[in-house]
Scaffold this motif. Sequence first.
Motif, mmCIF file in Angstrom:
data_model
loop_
_atom_site.group_PDB
_atom_site.id
_atom_site.type_symbol
_atom_site.label_atom_id
_atom_site.label_comp_id
_atom_site.label_asym_id
_atom_site.label_seq_id
_atom_site.Cartn_x
_atom_site.Cartn_y
_atom_site.Cartn_z
ATOM 1 N N ALA A 191 14.200 7.116 -12.854
ATOM 2 C CA ALA A 191 13.331 5.956 -13.073
ATOM 3 C C ALA A 191 14.041 4.663 -12.692
ATOM 4 O O ALA A 191 13.446 3.775 -12.067
ATOM 5 N N TYR A 192 15.329 4.543 -13.037
ATOM 6 C CA TYR A 192 16.082 3.338 -12.707
ATOM 7 C C TYR A 192 16.184 3.160 -11.198
ATOM 8 O O TYR A 192 15.936 2.063 -10.670
ATOM 9 N N TRP A 193 16.540 4.226 -10.494
ATOM 10 C CA TRP A 193 16.755 4.104 -9.056
ATOM 11 C C TRP A 193 15.455 3.894 -8.288
ATOM 12 O O TRP A 193 15.423 3.151 -7.308
ATOM 13 N N THR A 194 14.382 4.512 -8.746
ATOM 14 C CA THR A 194 13.101 4.269 -8.103
ATOM 15 C C THR A 194 12.666 2.819 -8.305
ATOM 16 O O THR A 194 12.076 2.197 -7.415
ATOM 17 N N LYS A 195 13.001 2.274 -9.472
ATOM 18 C CA LYS A 195 12.707 0.861 -9.732
ATOM 19 C C LYS A 195 13.520 -0.042 -8.809
ATOM 20 O O LYS A 195 13.019 -1.060 -8.300
ATOM 21 N N GLN A 196 14.784 0.313 -8.585
ATOM 22 C CA GLN A 196 15.619 -0.484 -7.683
ATOM 23 C C GLN A 196 15.056 -0.463 -6.262
ATOM 24 O O GLN A 196 15.005 -1.497 -5.589
ATOM 25 N N LEU A 197 14.636 0.700 -5.813
ATOM 26 C CA LEU A 197 14.014 0.783 -4.491
ATOM 27 C C LEU A 197 12.734 -0.037 -4.453
ATOM 28 O O LEU A 197 12.426 -0.694 -3.451
ATOM 29 N N GLY A 198 12.001 -0.032 -5.555
ATOM 30 C CA GLY A 198 10.763 -0.794 -5.637
ATOM 31 C C GLY A 198 10.976 -2.290 -5.502
ATOM 32 O O GLY A 198 10.039 -3.021 -5.154
ATOM 33 N N ARG A 199 12.187 -2.768 -5.763
ATOM 34 C CA ARG A 199 12.475 -4.191 -5.608
ATOM 35 C C ARG A 199 12.409 -4.626 -4.146
ATOM 36 O O ARG A 199 12.336 -5.818 -3.852
ATOM 37 N N LEU A 200 12.433 -3.665 -3.235
ATOM 38 C CA LEU A 200 12.355 -3.984 -1.807
ATOM 39 C C LEU A 200 10.913 -3.990 -1.299
ATOM 40 O O LEU A 200 10.673 -4.295 -0.129
ATOM 41 N N ASN A 201 9.970 -3.654 -2.166
ATOM 42 C CA ASN A 201 8.557 -3.670 -1.768
ATOM 43 C C ASN A 201 8.048 -5.090 -1.612
ATOM 44 O O ASN A 201 8.524 -6.009 -2.294
ATOM 45 N N PRO A 202 7.060 -5.306 -0.726
ATOM 46 C CA PRO A 202 6.449 -4.300 0.129
ATOM 47 C C PRO A 202 7.329 -3.942 1.321
ATOM 48 O O PRO A 202 7.981 -4.807 1.899
ATOM 49 N N ILE A 203 7.322 -2.653 1.652
ATOM 50 C CA ILE A 203 8.019 -2.157 2.842
ATOM 51 C C ILE A 203 6.941 -1.868 3.886
ATOM 52 O O ILE A 203 5.978 -1.164 3.597
ATOM 53 N N ARG A 204 7.101 -2.426 5.055
ATOM 54 C CA ARG A 204 6.074 -2.271 6.091
ATOM 55 C C ARG A 204 6.690 -1.921 7.443
ATOM 56 O O ARG A 204 7.800 -2.352 7.760
ATOM 57 N N LEU A 205 5.939 -1.157 8.227
ATOM 58 C CA LEU A 205 6.246 -0.937 9.638
ATOM 59 C C LEU A 205 5.093 -1.552 10.421
ATOM 60 O O LEU A 205 3.938 -1.170 10.222
ATOM 61 N N CYS A 206 5.402 -2.490 11.286
ATOM 62 C CA CYS A 206 4.367 -3.231 12.003
ATOM 63 C C CYS A 206 4.571 -3.096 13.508
ATOM 64 O O CYS A 206 5.707 -2.943 13.983
ATOM 65 N N PRO A 207 3.487 -3.202 14.274
ATOM 66 C CA PRO A 207 3.639 -3.203 15.732
ATOM 67 C C PRO A 207 4.336 -4.472 16.200
ATOM 68 O O PRO A 207 4.221 -5.526 15.568
ATOM 69 N N ILE A 208 5.082 -4.363 17.281
ATOM 70 C CA ILE A 208 5.720 -5.530 17.874
ATOM 71 C C ILE A 208 4.691 -6.231 18.758
ATOM 72 O O ILE A 208 4.118 -5.630 19.666
ATOM 73 N N VAL A 209 4.436 -7.492 18.460
ATOM 74 C CA VAL A 209 3.460 -8.281 19.211
ATOM 75 C C VAL A 209 4.166 -8.938 20.389
ATOM 76 O O VAL A 209 5.129 -9.688 20.190
ATOM 77 N N PRO A 210 3.723 -8.674 21.620
ATOM 78 C CA PRO A 210 4.380 -9.293 22.788
ATOM 79 C C PRO A 210 4.411 -10.813 22.680
ATOM 80 O O PRO A 210 3.414 -11.451 22.351
#
Length: 222
Positions: A191-210
């Motif tokens: 629970a602690y480590w999942t919470k630590q990872l959650g501190r980096l939210n939102p995590i997104r992968l986006c297209p590169i816009v030319p």
Amino acid sequence: MPGLQKLRVRRGALLALMVLTGARVTLADSPADARLAAITPVFGQLVMFSLPAEFKSQKPTYEKNSGSFYIREQVPDGETLTKWSRMITLTGTRGLAANPNATPQAMLARMSAEFQRNCPDSFSAASPGAQKVDGYDAYEVIVSCGRMGSGKESYSNSAVMLAVKGSNDYYTLQWTERGRDSVRALPIDTAYWTKQLGRLNPIRLCPIVPGEAAPYPSCARR
């Protein structure tokens, strides 16, 4: 609705101004909750995550792109790559998503085995498992070394690691902490480590816009 249309126009103008001035991108519902966002082009996509309050800058402490592998490391202000308490690491492996034998779970199994080689007698791990990150397949693992180093310089090293299969490439995001050393394997508090990872939210992968430059508002405003 005129009011909503005005808001959209104003927001678009603000994002355009950010690109022209190089302003920092923040993620917040209110000024008091403002957090910096790190947005980085890594091969075929932009990778975005938020930076917790102890990270005062979007600038990485270390960054390298070999052409096939990318790594970005960041520690809190006042710390260095040789002496740190927490570290955020982003990696990218180019073209790996095209390999039918590659999976987020398999990638983390290999990384966990490498981690374990540093502390075979005090290693522990847990696997919160499969999940979706921004619609992409992902897997989460927690690993820990009770003791690394030797003598007065020894310490414990624990990390929560997330692997994500992107459109063409694989990415990992890690939150790592150093602490007091232990001759025994440390118990994993999932629970602690999942919470630590959650501190980096939102995590997104986006297209590169030319033609789009930092701070990449197309990814920040989604």
